[in-house]
Every structure is written in C-alpha cells, then in structure tokens.
Design a protein around this motif. Structure first.
Motif, PDB file in Angstrom:
ATOM      1  N   ASN A 189       0.825  -1.213   0.000  1.00 40.80           N
ATOM      2  CA  ASN A 189       0.000   0.000   0.000  1.00 40.80           C
ATOM      3  C   ASN A 189       0.859   1.264   0.000  1.00 40.80           C
ATOM      4  O   ASN A 189       0.338   2.372   0.165  1.00 40.80           O
ATOM      5  N   GLY A 190       2.166   1.103  -0.192  1.00 38.52           N
ATOM      6  CA  GLY A 190       3.071   2.245  -0.053  1.00 38.52           C
ATOM      7  C   GLY A 190       2.774   3.399  -0.970  1.00 38.52           C
ATOM      8  O   GLY A 190       2.996   4.560  -0.613  1.00 38.52           O
ATOM      9  N   THR A 191       2.253   3.120  -2.158  1.00 44.27           N
ATOM     10  CA  THR A 191       2.034   4.207  -3.118  1.00 44.27           C
ATOM     11  C   THR A 191       0.696   4.907  -2.933  1.00 44.27           C
ATOM     12  O   THR A 191       0.492   6.006  -3.455  1.00 44.27           O
ATOM     13  N   ILE A 192      -0.238   4.280  -2.201  1.00 40.27           N
ATOM     14  CA  ILE A 192      -1.557   4.901  -2.021  1.00 40.27           C
ATOM     15  C   ILE A 192      -1.823   5.288  -0.574  1.00 40.27           C
ATOM     16  O   ILE A 192      -2.834   5.936  -0.288  1.00 40.27           O
ATOM     17  N   ALA A 193      -0.947   4.916   0.340  1.00 37.23           N
ATOM     18  CA  ALA A 193      -1.212   5.121   1.765  1.00 37.23           C
ATOM     19  C   ALA A 193      -1.212   6.595   2.137  1.00 37.23           C
ATOM     20  O   ALA A 193      -0.463   7.403   1.586  1.00 37.23           O
ATOM     21  N   THR A 194      -2.057   6.918   3.098  1.00 41.54           N
ATOM     22  CA  THR A 194      -2.098   8.264   3.666  1.00 41.54           C
ATOM     23  C   THR A 194      -1.403   8.321   5.027  1.00 41.54           C
ATOM     24  O   THR A 194      -1.065   9.403   5.500  1.00 41.54           O
ATOM     25  N   HIS A 195      -1.224   7.155   5.656  1.00 39.58           N
ATOM     26  CA  HIS A 195      -0.599   7.064   6.969  1.00 39.58           C
ATOM     27  C   HIS A 195       0.230   5.782   7.038  1.00 39.58           C
ATOM     28  O   HIS A 195      -0.074   4.804   6.357  1.00 39.58           O
ATOM     29  N   THR A 196       1.251   5.813   7.869  1.00 41.49           N
ATOM     30  CA  THR A 196       2.065   4.615   8.056  1.00 41.49           C
ATOM     31  C   THR A 196       2.490   4.497   9.509  1.00 41.49           C
ATOM     32  O   THR A 196       2.511   5.487  10.253  1.00 41.49           O
TER      33      THR A 196
END
Length: 415
Positions: A189-196
């Motif tokens: 989800n690295g390219t679409i994530a808003t938070h990590t």
C-alpha cells in the motif's frame, strides 16, 4: 459459492455467517477486480483515481472490513483469532493482493489503538473507523534498502549488532521527532497510503533493537514516494518505497520507543506471519477447487482426466496440503491472539509452511491444467505468481526459519 467442506467443530453460527459474507464479497468483488487489474500493463494504472482498485476499497470500507484489526471498544470489528483467520482465508481465496492490502490498510490505526492512549485514539483511530470512502489508507513500513528480512530477526543477537542499525532514524528535537531515511520498495500500500507506522532507529548503539515505531501522516512536508513497483504477482497490492527527508512528527506520535520495541516486534510478527498463513491457505484452496472442477470436465484418452490415477494422487496431495495449512495457521493465529508473549515459532511455522504449500498446490494445479494453465485466459497462472511472491514478502522464508529455530533452541534447557 465454494463447495469446500469444513470440518472444524469450533465454528459457531456467527463464524459461519462471517465466512459466508466474506466469501460472497470475495467471489463477487475481489476476484474479478484482482484479475482485471492483473492484466494492466502499467502499475500506475492500477492505482489511478478511476481504477477498479478504489471501487474495491470503497466497497470494503463500506462493510467495515478496514477495521478488522481495530478493537471493538474503539469502534472496529475487533476480529481476532479464529474469526480473523476465517476472514483472511476467504479474502485470500478471492484475491491474495486485496486480502493483504485491506488488512494492512488498518494496521497503523490498530497499533495506535493498542497503545490505550485515549487522546491518540480519538485523534487518529476514530476518524479512520468512521471512514467509508477509503480516503484514509494505512501501510506498514519496516524493511529498508539495506535491511531486508534481517529486520525481522526478533530475539536474535544480530538484532542488537550496532553495525546493523537501521537506515531510517528518528532524532528527538524538543516536542518533536525528526525522521530521516528511506523504506524499501516493498511497502504494501506504499504508493496509495495516507498514513504509516514506520520502524525507525532511535538508538543506533543498540542496532535494530534500538528502534521505535512512529505513526506518520504521509502528507507531511519531507515525505515522498517512489512509483509503484512493476512486479511478478499480486499486482493489485501496490508496493513502493517511502522517503523521509527531515520529516517532523509530534513526540506523541512515537507510539512505541526502544524500551518496548522487542515486545512490539514479536507481537507484530506473530500477527503478520499468522495472517500470511491464513491468506495463502485461501489461495491454495482456490487453486485446488479450480483444479478439481477442471479435471472432471477435461477429456483426454477417451475419459475425464479425473479418472486417471496419477491425477487422483495429485488431487489428494493438494487437498492434504490445504487442510494441514489451515490447521497450522488457524491454531497459531487463534493461540497468539490471546497469549502474551506470543508463540512466535508457531506463527513463523504457519507463514513458511503455508506459503510453501501454497506454491506447491498452485504449481500442481497449473500442471493439471496443462498448456491452458500457462495461458492468461485462466486464473491459475496468476495464483501461481501470487503464491511465489509470498515466500519473500513479510520476511523471506529461509530467514524467518532462523528466527523460529532460535526460539526452539531458547526453549530447550541446556542439561
């Protein structure tokens, strides 16, 4: 509807309803979208605003699936143990890539909920639970360009080697931490994530053991992302790197510091390894079911190939691997959901065994399909590619096995 017969006597009416509901969603939504996205040549098309990926995420969020890991007291579904395994197996049956993407979407928020910090929960978790348009998507950032599966070496001496200190660092600066470094191209989800939630090194003298876990909104100044990775399988699970260039986060967003890191790492591995075992049990089951249906209709030598003894032997071996995968991964996930510290060796056994068994089952299924199995007209070759990726993601199986072996040796007293 799947014809697969389940013999687990622990399934309640609520479990059966969960299984049926998730299975229907997987059959009607996940599998068709996953197969369509797999055919896109450019991985940037997969994450485009008009992509079917977002239709799937919105549909999943609409049913609350994104909150599966968030406790009920925080408004989530609070699935754990047996229920979580049931859901992940059914999601994996439909689409390994979406199963993993939806699971990790809620992971950062579930970790915040696990802190028990009510202010943070109100600030970060509550809005996520209420989200229905998939405008909030989480990811888990652990591996780095120079640190792959060695970041998963929980409980080993290597974890405390100063020479292996992490590349992504967190420096205290008053009421803030400053994050600097990069995460590898394999962040799901690295390219679409808003938070990590990012594993960051706070005290390099302790090696990777001197790390903490930081909750980082990805719209902050200094955050950038790589393009989506063009990869062999699981193409609907977009993956890419995240770069941090002097990113400032409030001190309270360091949700776990180095004093708690070993415990958090073990619990995280127990959950993620168990989840991988569950999801790829579902993939193996899908391949077995497709092969079973196909051999009954494919005529060769004047009769259906299901009547040939060698084909029958292959089928039964596949069935056995699916059943043993479910037994091991379900037991590990259910046990570790209620046990602290978790039995990490069992979670690792579930991940390594189930993913390897899944590769073998999908390989046999492809063989039974013959030349058609190699054709993109049939979904078997996609299942095979998806399965092959699983032996590497969330820790390479051979490296994880070393962690599991260390646990076995520590548990056996020296005479």
């Amino acid at each position: 509807m799947s014809t697969y017969r389940e013999i687990d006597l622990n399934l309640t009416a609520e479990h059966q309803a969960l299984k049926a509901g998730v299975h229907q969603f997987s059959a009607q939504v996940l599998r068709p979208a996953s197969q369509a996205l797999d055919r896109l040549h450019d991985p940037r098309q997969v994450i485009a605003p008009d992509s079917a990926l977002w239709d799937v995420f919105r549909a999943a969020y609409g049913q609350g699936f994104h909150t599966a890991l968030v406790p009920r007291e925080c408004g989530g579904l609070g699935l754990s143990g047996l229920a979580l395994h049931i859901a992940l197996e059914e999601l994996g049956w439909g689409s390994a890539d979406f199963a993993l993407g939806l699971a990790v979407a809620g992971f950062p928020f579930a970790m915040v909920a696990g802190t028990g910090n009510q202010e943070l929960i109100a600030e970060l978790v509550t809005p996520f639970v209420a989200n229905r348009d998939a405008s909030q998507v989480g990811c888990w950032s652990i591996t780095e360009p120079d640190h792959g599966s060695d970041q998963f070496l929980a409980g080993t001496p290597e974890l405390r080697n100063p020479k292996l200190a992490g590349q992504t660092t967190a420096r205290a600066d008053g009421d803030h931490y400053v994050i600097q470094g990069a995460k590898a191209l394999w962040v799901s989800n690295g390219t679409i994530a808003t938070h990590t939630v990012a594993h960051v090194t706070i005290d390099p003298s302790q090696g990777l053991a001197g790390s903490g876990v930081a909750f980082i909104p990805l719209n902050l100044p200094g955050v950038s992302k790589t393009p989506p990775l063009d990869k062999l399988g699981q193409r609907a699970l977009n993956q890419g790197g995240i770069l941090f260039d002097n990113v400032r986060i409030p001190r309270r967003y360091m949700i776990f510091d180095a004093t708690a890191y070993d415990m958090v790492l073990r619990q995280t591995l127990a959950l993620t390894n168990g989840a991988m075992g569950a999801a790829f049990t579902g993939v193996a089951r899908a391949a077995y079911e497709m092969a079973l249906a196909y051999v009954k209709t494919r005529v060769q030598g004047g009769k259906a190939i299901s009547e040939h003894q060698l084909v029958q032997k292959h089928l039964f071996d596949m069935f056995t691997k699916v059943e043993t995968s479910r037994a091991l991964s379900r037991a590990a996930l259910a046990y570790n959901a209620v046990t602290n510290p978790p039995a990490l060796e069992y979670a690792i056994a579930a991940k390594t065994y189930c993913t390897q068994a899944c590769l073998e089952v999908t390989d046999t299924a492809l063989q039974l399909f013959g030349g058609k199995g190699l054709s993109r007209e049939f979904p078997i070759e996609k299942l095979y590619r998806d399965a092959r990726a699983s032996l590497i993601e969330d820790g390479a199986n051979d490296v994880l096995a070393l962690v599991g072996a260390r646990r076995l040796l520590e548990a056996q007293p020296t005479e």
